[in-house]
Design an enzyme around this catalytic site. Sequence first.
Site, PDB file in Angstrom:
ATOM      1  N   GLY A 177      35.163  49.686  33.012  1.00 49.76           N
ATOM      2  CA  GLY A 177      34.392  50.915  32.934  1.00 49.76           C
ATOM      3  C   GLY A 177      34.673  51.656  31.647  1.00 49.76           C
ATOM      4  O   GLY A 177      35.742  51.504  31.050  1.00 49.76           O
ATOM      5  N   HIS A 188      37.631  55.249  28.676  1.00 53.29           N
ATOM      6  CA  HIS A 188      39.025  55.006  28.270  1.00 53.29           C
ATOM      7  C   HIS A 188      39.157  54.832  26.762  1.00 53.29           C
ATOM      8  O   HIS A 188      40.129  54.266  26.276  1.00 53.29           O
ATOM      9  CB  HIS A 188      39.571  53.756  28.964  1.00 53.29           C
ATOM     10  CG  HIS A 188      39.359  53.743  30.428  1.00 53.29           C
ATOM     11  ND1 HIS A 188      39.863  54.727  31.234  1.00 53.29           N
ATOM     12  CD2 HIS A 188      38.667  52.900  31.241  1.00 53.29           C
ATOM     13  CE1 HIS A 188      39.510  54.478  32.496  1.00 53.29           C
ATOM     14  NE2 HIS A 188      38.773  53.385  32.517  1.00 53.29           N
ATOM     15  N   LYS A 220      41.881  44.486  33.910  1.00 50.28           N
ATOM     16  CA  LYS A 220      42.690  45.512  34.567  1.00 50.28           C
ATOM     17  C   LYS A 220      42.475  45.375  36.076  1.00 50.28           C
ATOM     18  O   LYS A 220      41.362  45.086  36.536  1.00 50.28           O
ATOM     19  CB  LYS A 220      42.280  46.915  34.092  1.00 50.28           C
ATOM     20  CG  LYS A 220      42.470  47.114  32.577  1.00 50.28           C
ATOM     21  CD  LYS A 220      42.501  48.572  32.122  1.00 50.28           C
ATOM     22  CE  LYS A 220      41.266  49.387  32.410  1.00 50.28           C
ATOM     23  NZ  LYS A 220      40.007  48.854  31.848  1.00 50.28           N
ATOM     24  N   ASP A 243      36.335  45.164  38.741  1.00 48.09           N
ATOM     25  CA  ASP A 243      36.563  44.392  37.509  1.00 48.09           C
ATOM     26  C   ASP A 243      36.979  42.968  37.842  1.00 48.09           C
ATOM     27  O   ASP A 243      36.467  42.003  37.267  1.00 48.09           O
ATOM     28  CB  ASP A 243      37.661  45.044  36.650  1.00 48.09           C
ATOM     29  CG  ASP A 243      37.157  46.284  35.910  1.00 48.09           C
ATOM     30  OD1 ASP A 243      35.938  46.438  35.761  1.00 48.09           O
ATOM     31  OD2 ASP A 243      38.009  47.091  35.482  1.00 48.09           O
ATOM     32  N   HIS A 302      41.069  56.778  36.084  1.00 48.62           N
ATOM     33  CA  HIS A 302      39.684  57.019  36.478  1.00 48.62           C
ATOM     34  C   HIS A 302      39.582  58.327  37.238  1.00 48.62           C
ATOM     35  O   HIS A 302      38.748  58.478  38.123  1.00 48.62           O
ATOM     36  CB  HIS A 302      39.163  55.901  37.374  1.00 48.62           C
ATOM     37  CG  HIS A 302      39.230  54.569  36.743  1.00 48.62           C
ATOM     38  ND1 HIS A 302      40.276  53.713  36.932  1.00 48.62           N
ATOM     39  CD2 HIS A 302      38.380  53.955  35.894  1.00 48.62           C
ATOM     40  CE1 HIS A 302      40.062  52.611  36.225  1.00 48.62           C
ATOM     41  NE2 HIS A 302      38.930  52.731  35.587  1.00 48.62           N
TER      42      HIS A 302
END
Lengths: 321, 321
Positions: B51, B54, B102, B107, B213
Site C-alpha cells: 500500500g 509509506h 511485508k 500483500d 497503517h
Amino acid sequence: MKKLINDKSHFLADMMDGLKYRDEKIEVIEETVVVRRNKKTSGVALISGGGSGHEPAHAGYVAEGMLDAAVCGEVFTSPTPDKVLAAIEAADNGDGVLLIIKNYAGDVMNFEIAQEMAEANGHEVKAVVVRDDIAIENEEQRRGVAGTVLVHKYAGFLASSGHSLNTIKEKVEEMMTSLHSIGMAIHPCMVPTTGEYGFDLQDDEMEIGIGIHGEKGIYREKAEPVDKIIERLLDELSKYNEHDDLVVMVNGMGGTPQSELSIVAKYTVESFKRRNMKMAKLLVGDYMTSLDMQGFSLTIVDASDELMKALEAETNSDYFN
Amino acid sequence: MKKLINDKSHFLADMMDGLKYRDEKIEVIEETVVVRRNKKTSGVALISGGGSGHEPAHAGYVAEGMLDAAVCGEVFTSPTPDKVLAAIEAADNGDGVLLIIKNYAGDVMNFEIAQEMAEANGHEVKAVVVRDDIAIENEEQRRGVAGTVLVHKYAGFLASSGHSLNTIKEKVEEMMTSLHSIGMAIHPCMVPTTGEYGFDLQDDEMEIGIGIHGEKGIYREKAEPVDKIIERLLDELSKYNEHDDLVVMVNGMGGTPQSELSIVAKYTVESFKRRNMKMAKLLVGDYMTSLDMQGFSLTIVDASDELMKALEAETNSDYFN
C-alpha cells in the site's frame, strides 16, 4: 505540547549531539558550529547558518560541494557573533570566506559583527544576503527562505571550481536577482521552546505567504485543492521571472509527507506547461523547513548554464539530491 | 480534512505522476509499477511494494544497489496481483526474481498469487516475508515495518554481488532472524482517502507499538520525554537481540521534523552506551513512513560483516544515505 524532545531548554544542545552521531562527515566545535571533518585545503570557504528549526538547513549542507561550516542558533534565533567568528576561523584556509546570510535583522547584524571581527584578525570575508521571499513586497525587507539552499549549491560549485571570493560573491549576487520563493501552510509549526504555534489556523483554512519562523502569511483563505494553491503561488512568482527557462524547487515545510510533495510536484509541472513556462530542472524535497509545519514553498530561479552545471555537480550532502 | 492533494480519489495516480517528474532514474508502467529506467541486464531482480502512504518506501528505493521495481497500491491497500505480475515481467532478466513482502494478509496473498502466475509463465520467483514488528507478540503475525528497507539494501547488495536467487533468499532469511523493530507516535496520521485519523490520541498521550497503517499501538501512556520513550522501546527490542554488535535505524514516521529525529538519535546512542550494547552503525531518516504521523521507530539487526558491507555499498537512491 507533545514533542520528541527531552527538555526544551536543551533542544539545541541535544540536536547538535544527534547531528554528530548522524553524520560522520561533520564535527561540532564551540558547541553549535558544524564544520567538515576533512577541511578543504584551498578554495573559498562558505559559511551559512541562522536559527535552528529549518533542518536539514544549514548543517545538513556542510559537505563537499556545498558549505564548509554552519552556525546553529537556538530555535528561530540568530546565532551570536562569537559563534560565527569561530566558524570563520575554523573554515578559512587563506582563500577567504563568503558568509551566506538569510535576510533577518538578527542574522544580518550578528554575521556582520563577526565579519568585522574576523577582518580585524586578518581574514578576508565577504557576505551575501539572501532575500528570496516575495511574500514581502519591499525588496530590501524580503526574508531569506528555501532559495538559500540553491545559493549554497551554486556557491559550493563555484568554490570547488576555484573561483575567487570576489567572483563568487558577484556571480551569486547575479544569480539571486532571479531567485524568488513563496510558501504556504495548512498546519502551523509548534515551536518546542515556547510550546506555542507560530499562528493559528481554523480546520478549513490555509495561510499563504508564510515565513519559515512561524510568521503569519500575507493572507488566509479557505483551504483549496493543491492545484489551485499552486496557481496562486505561481501567479505571484511569475510576476518576477521573465526568463522562460527556470529551475524550480518544491520544498516541504517539515511535516509534509513525501506523497503530498509528489502531488505538489505533479501540479507544478502541469501548471508550468499550461503557462508555457519552461522548467529546466525540478528539485523536490525538504530543503528548508519550519519544524513540523505542514505546507510547501515554491522557488524559481533562472536556469543559467552555470547554475545548471552547479546543480548537477557532486556533493556528498545527504540532503541535496 | 486539510491535505495537499487535489482529490482523494486520484491521490495515487497524482502521486505516481509526481514520482515520474521527481526521479529521472525511474519510469512508471501499468500506472502504478515503478521500474528502473535502465534495467539491469543480469542479476536477480528485487521487487517490493505494498500500500502507499509509506513514502519514500518503496518507489524511492528503486535504484542501483537496491530494488528493481516497486508495486504501489492505493493508500494502505495491497496492490493487485496483476500489477505485481507486471513488475515481475518487467524486471526479470532471466536470473530470477525475489519478492520482498511485508507481512500483511493482503500483500502476502496478492504477491503469492502473482508469483504463481509468473511461475506459470516461466519466471523463477522466490519470496521473503518481512516480520520485524515486535509490537505483535505472535511471530508469524508480526507486521513488516521499517526493517524492510534494510532488507532492500542487503538484498540489493547481494544481487549486485552476483549471488543466485536461492543464495539471496537464504542470506536474507538468516539476516531477518535478528531484524526487530518497534514504533511509537505522538500524533496519528490523517488518511487522505478516508479523512479519518488512524487512531485518536489526547493532547497529553502517546501510543507505543503503532503500526505503519494507522494501526493503534499495544498501549498508550501519558507522553514522556523522548529519552524515557527510547528506554521503553529498547527494553522491548533488547529482549530479542543477544548479539552485542548492532545496526540501528531511527526511522521518522513522516511528520516528525529532522531536528527531533536528531534528538532521538542522541538518546538512542546514549542508551546503547548505558546498556553496554554496541552500535556498529546508525541510520537516521524517514525510511518507512505512515503519511504525516509524528513519531518514530527503532530497528535493530545483527551487524554481520556482509550486512555492514551492504550498508556501505553504493546506491543512487535519493533516500538511502
